[in-house]
Design a protein around this motif. Structure first.
Motif, PDB file in Angstrom:
ATOM      1  N   ILE A  42      86.999  82.607  16.706  1.00 57.25           N
ATOM      2  CA  ILE A  42      87.734  83.855  16.955  1.00 57.25           C
ATOM      3  C   ILE A  42      88.486  84.283  15.690  1.00 57.25           C
ATOM      4  CG2 ILE A  42      89.787  84.759  18.128  1.00 57.25           C
ATOM      5  CD1 ILE A  42      87.410  85.075  19.858  1.00 57.25           C
ATOM      6  N   GLU A  43      89.026  83.310  14.960  1.00 55.96           N
ATOM      7  CA  GLU A  43      89.738  83.628  13.722  1.00 55.96           C
ATOM      8  C   GLU A  43      88.788  84.257  12.701  1.00 55.96           C
ATOM      9  OE1 GLU A  43      90.048  80.810  15.435  1.00 55.96           O
ATOM     10  OE2 GLU A  43      92.101  81.164  16.145  1.00 55.96           O
ATOM     11  N   ASP A  44      87.539  83.769  12.646  1.00 53.95           N
ATOM     12  CA  ASP A  44      86.547  84.360  11.733  1.00 53.95           C
ATOM     13  C   ASP A  44      86.283  85.816  12.098  1.00 53.95           C
ATOM     14  OD1 ASP A  44      86.159  81.922  10.387  1.00 53.95           O
ATOM     15  OD2 ASP A  44      84.582  81.306  11.784  1.00 53.95           O
ATOM     16  N   LEU A  45      86.156  86.088  13.393  1.00 59.34           N
ATOM     17  CA  LEU A  45      85.897  87.463  13.831  1.00 59.34           C
ATOM     18  C   LEU A  45      87.057  88.375  13.466  1.00 59.34           C
ATOM     19  CD1 LEU A  45      84.363  86.836  17.382  1.00 59.34           C
ATOM     20  CD2 LEU A  45      83.163  87.562  15.325  1.00 59.34           C
ATOM     21  N   GLY A  46      88.280  87.910  13.723  1.00 63.19           N
ATOM     22  CA  GLY A  46      89.430  88.726  13.384  1.00 63.19           C
ATOM     23  C   GLY A  46      89.522  88.978  11.893  1.00 63.19           C
ATOM     24  N   SER A  47      89.331  87.930  11.112  1.00 64.38           N
ATOM     25  CA  SER A  47      89.415  88.069   9.662  1.00 64.38           C
ATOM     26  C   SER A  47      88.404  89.063   9.123  1.00 64.38           C
ATOM     27  CB  SER A  47      89.193  86.692   9.010  1.00 64.38           C
ATOM     28  OG  SER A  47      89.223  86.791   7.601  1.00 64.38           O
ATOM     29  N   ALA A  48      87.231  89.121   9.743  1.00 69.10           N
ATOM     30  CA  ALA A  48      86.170  90.018   9.268  1.00 69.10           C
ATOM     31  C   ALA A  48      86.537  91.487   9.413  1.00 69.10           C
ATOM     32  CB  ALA A  48      84.878  89.731  10.021  1.00 69.10           C
ATOM     33  N   VAL A  49      87.463  91.796  10.329  1.00 69.06           N
ATOM     34  CA  VAL A  49      87.875  93.195  10.512  1.00 69.06           C
ATOM     35  C   VAL A  49      89.342  93.406  10.154  1.00 69.06           C
ATOM     36  CG1 VAL A  49      86.110  93.644  12.263  1.00 69.06           C
ATOM     37  CG2 VAL A  49      88.381  92.876  12.977  1.00 69.06           C
ATOM     38  N   GLY A  50      89.935  92.399   9.516  1.00 73.89           N
ATOM     39  CA  GLY A  50      91.290  92.571   9.013  1.00 73.89           C
ATOM     40  C   GLY A  50      92.397  92.401  10.019  1.00 73.89           C
ATOM     41  N   VAL A  51      92.155  91.606  11.080  1.00 74.91           N
ATOM     42  CA  VAL A  51      93.221  91.330  12.049  1.00 74.91           C
ATOM     43  C   VAL A  51      93.307  89.821  12.247  1.00 74.91           C
ATOM     44  CG1 VAL A  51      92.863  93.525  13.229  1.00 74.91           C
ATOM     45  CG2 VAL A  51      91.717  91.468  14.094  1.00 74.91           C
ATOM     46  N   SER A  52      94.383  89.393  12.895  1.00 74.29           N
ATOM     47  CA  SER A  52      94.526  87.975  13.199  1.00 74.29           C
ATOM     48  C   SER A  52      93.590  87.589  14.335  1.00 74.29           C
ATOM     49  CB  SER A  52      95.971  87.666  13.602  1.00 74.29           C
ATOM     50  OG  SER A  52      96.280  88.303  14.833  1.00 74.29           O
ATOM     51  N   GLY A  53      93.309  86.298  14.437  1.00 69.55           N
ATOM     52  CA  GLY A  53      92.462  85.825  15.522  1.00 69.55           C
ATOM     53  C   GLY A  53      92.977  86.208  16.898  1.00 69.55           C
ATOM     54  N   PRO A  54      94.278  85.977  17.183  1.00 68.47           N
ATOM     55  CA  PRO A  54      94.803  86.357  18.502  1.00 68.47           C
ATOM     56  C   PRO A  54      94.669  87.835  18.820  1.00 68.47           C
ATOM     57  CG  PRO A  54      96.279  84.811  17.438  1.00 68.47           C
ATOM     58  CD  PRO A  54      95.243  85.174  16.412  1.00 68.47           C
ATOM     59  N   ALA A  55      94.653  88.694  17.800  1.00 73.16           N
ATOM     60  CA  ALA A  55      94.521  90.136  18.045  1.00 73.16           C
ATOM     61  C   ALA A  55      93.156  90.484  18.640  1.00 73.16           C
ATOM     62  CB  ALA A  55      94.733  90.915  16.753  1.00 73.16           C
ATOM     63  N   VAL A  56      92.164  89.613  18.421  1.00 72.60           N
ATOM     64  CA  VAL A  56      90.838  89.852  19.001  1.00 72.60           C
ATOM     65  C   VAL A  56      90.923  89.866  20.522  1.00 72.60           C
ATOM     66  CG1 VAL A  56      88.468  88.959  19.197  1.00 72.60           C
ATOM     67  CG2 VAL A  56      89.680  88.826  17.003  1.00 72.60           C
ATOM     68  N   TYR A  57      91.863  89.079  21.080  1.00 74.83           N
ATOM     69  CA  TYR A  57      91.989  88.980  22.530  1.00 74.83           C
ATOM     70  C   TYR A  57      92.493  90.269  23.172  1.00 74.83           C
ATOM     71  CZ  TYR A  57      91.231  83.966  21.881  1.00 74.83           C
ATOM     72  OH  TYR A  57      90.691  82.754  21.553  1.00 74.83           O
ATOM     73  N   ARG A  58      92.968  91.209  22.384  1.00 75.70           N
ATOM     74  CA  ARG A  58      93.326  92.505  22.943  1.00 75.70           C
ATOM     75  C   ARG A  58      92.077  93.296  23.340  1.00 75.70           C
ATOM     76  NH1 ARG A  58      97.330  94.105  17.952  1.00 75.70           N
ATOM     77  NH2 ARG A  58      98.848  92.390  18.217  1.00 75.70           N
ATOM     78  N   HIS A  59      90.942  92.900  22.797  1.00 76.77           N
ATOM     79  CA  HIS A  59      89.693  93.616  23.051  1.00 76.77           C
ATOM     80  C   HIS A  59      88.700  92.791  23.865  1.00 76.77           C
ATOM     81  CE1 HIS A  59      90.927  96.591  19.997  1.00 76.77           C
ATOM     82  NE2 HIS A  59      91.399  95.538  19.354  1.00 76.77           N
ATOM     83  N   PHE A  60      88.726  91.470  23.696  1.00 75.40           N
ATOM     84  CA  PHE A  60      87.799  90.586  24.401  1.00 75.40           C
ATOM     85  C   PHE A  60      88.543  89.335  24.840  1.00 75.40           C
ATOM     86  CE2 PHE A  60      85.329  92.924  21.204  1.00 75.40           C
ATOM     87  CZ  PHE A  60      84.352  93.504  21.993  1.00 75.40           C
ATOM     88  N   PRO A  61      88.321  88.881  26.070  1.00 77.59           N
ATOM     89  CA  PRO A  61      89.065  87.719  26.555  1.00 77.59           C
ATOM     90  C   PRO A  61      88.619  86.390  25.951  1.00 77.59           C
ATOM     91  CG  PRO A  61      87.522  88.479  28.226  1.00 77.59           C
ATOM     92  CD  PRO A  61      87.510  89.506  27.133  1.00 77.59           C
ATOM     93  N   SER A  62      87.438  86.354  25.319  1.00 76.37           N
ATOM     94  CA  SER A  62      86.926  85.106  24.776  1.00 76.37           C
ATOM     95  C   SER A  62      85.803  85.401  23.787  1.00 76.37           C
ATOM     96  CB  SER A  62      86.372  84.221  25.902  1.00 76.37           C
ATOM     97  OG  SER A  62      85.225  84.843  26.481  1.00 76.37           O
ATOM     98  N   LYS A  63      85.394  84.385  23.038  1.00 78.24           N
ATOM     99  CA  LYS A  63      84.265  84.544  22.124  1.00 78.24           C
ATOM    100  C   LYS A  63      82.983  84.791  22.923  1.00 78.24           C
ATOM    101  CE  LYS A  63      82.369  81.114  19.796  1.00 78.24           C
ATOM    102  NZ  LYS A  63      82.010  80.068  18.809  1.00 78.24           N
ATOM    103  N   GLN A  64      82.853  84.142  24.068  1.00 76.18           N
ATOM    104  CA  GLN A  64      81.686  84.407  24.924  1.00 76.18           C
ATOM    105  C   GLN A  64      81.635  85.867  25.347  1.00 76.18           C
ATOM    106  OE1 GLN A  64      81.582  81.598  28.245  1.00 76.18           O
ATOM    107  NE2 GLN A  64      79.597  80.884  27.510  1.00 76.18           N
ATOM    108  N   ALA A  65      82.785  86.452  25.596  1.00 77.30           N
ATOM    109  CA  ALA A  65      82.819  87.864  25.993  1.00 77.30           C
ATOM    110  C   ALA A  65      82.358  88.775  24.856  1.00 77.30           C
ATOM    111  CB  ALA A  65      84.225  88.244  26.445  1.00 77.30           C
TER     112      ALA A  65
END
Length: 204
Positions: A42-65
């Protein structure tokens, strides 16, 4: 005079949220294709778009999602696009050529998603995996209906085999449309794919 209902316009915040979701899915496709689903955090995904890993959870509940959204969205997009192609075409031959062009557009434009689909579909939860398969079957049905109209003597099994084999041909482009590590120019690849797909579908 009947008053028309107000059209709800997207707010700047909702547009920004949609854009960030799309950016996360694009990043996920690239990262999952390069490293595999299990090699991306999740941290890799966030970093790729310039946000923190936890910020990804505002859009998706999990990496599987994230993976589910990527593969369900693309499957739904193919089905919707294929159905639209069939609907606007004047005859079966034209519809088949347009379907080929549509799918070649997809394969050349989304090679990372094809790699992820091939390798990581089984990482989806059962319900989402079944949904992807359901959408894919309906997309195949669009093609077999058009091909069956063009060649009514072909049986249902052969129609399906021809369509699935054509998808395999076109979807091989992430691997086959390269010389060594360098991609072949789209202008060279597209006409070859379209000719080969037409031949595979309509040979007697």
């Amino acid at each position: 005079m009947t008053e028309q209902p107000a059209v709800e316009r997207p707010t700047q915040r909702s547009r920004a949220k949609a854009d960030r979701r799309a950016a996360l899915l694009d990043a996920a496709a690239a990262l999952f294709a390069e490293r595999g689903y299990n090699g991306v955090s999740i941290e890799d995904l966030g970093s790729a778009v310039g946000v923190s890993g936890p910020a990804v959870y505002r859009h998706f509940p999990s990496k599987q999602a994230v993976l589910a959204a990527l593969l369900v969205d693309v499957s739904q997009g193919l089905l919707d696009g294929g159905a639209a192609v069939e609907e606007r075409s004047d005859d079966a031959a034209g519809a088949l050529r347009d379907l080929i062009a549509f799918h070649v557009d997809f394969a050349l434009g989304a090679p990372d998603t094809i790699r992820v689909q091939d390798r990581d579909l089984d990482a989806l939860p059962t319900a989402e995996r079944r949904e992807v398969r359901r959408l894919q079957r309906r997309y195949v049905d669009v093609w077999t209906h058009v091909l069956g109209t063009l060649h009514p003597a072909l049986g249902a099994d052969e129609l399906r085999v021809r369509v699935q084999a054509t998808f395999g041909l076109i979807n091989s482009t992430p691997h086959s449309a390269r010389i060594g590590s360098e991609p072949v120019a789209e202008a060279q690849v597209r006409p070859v794919l379209e000719r080969m797909a037409w031949a595979a579908l309509t040979s007697r």
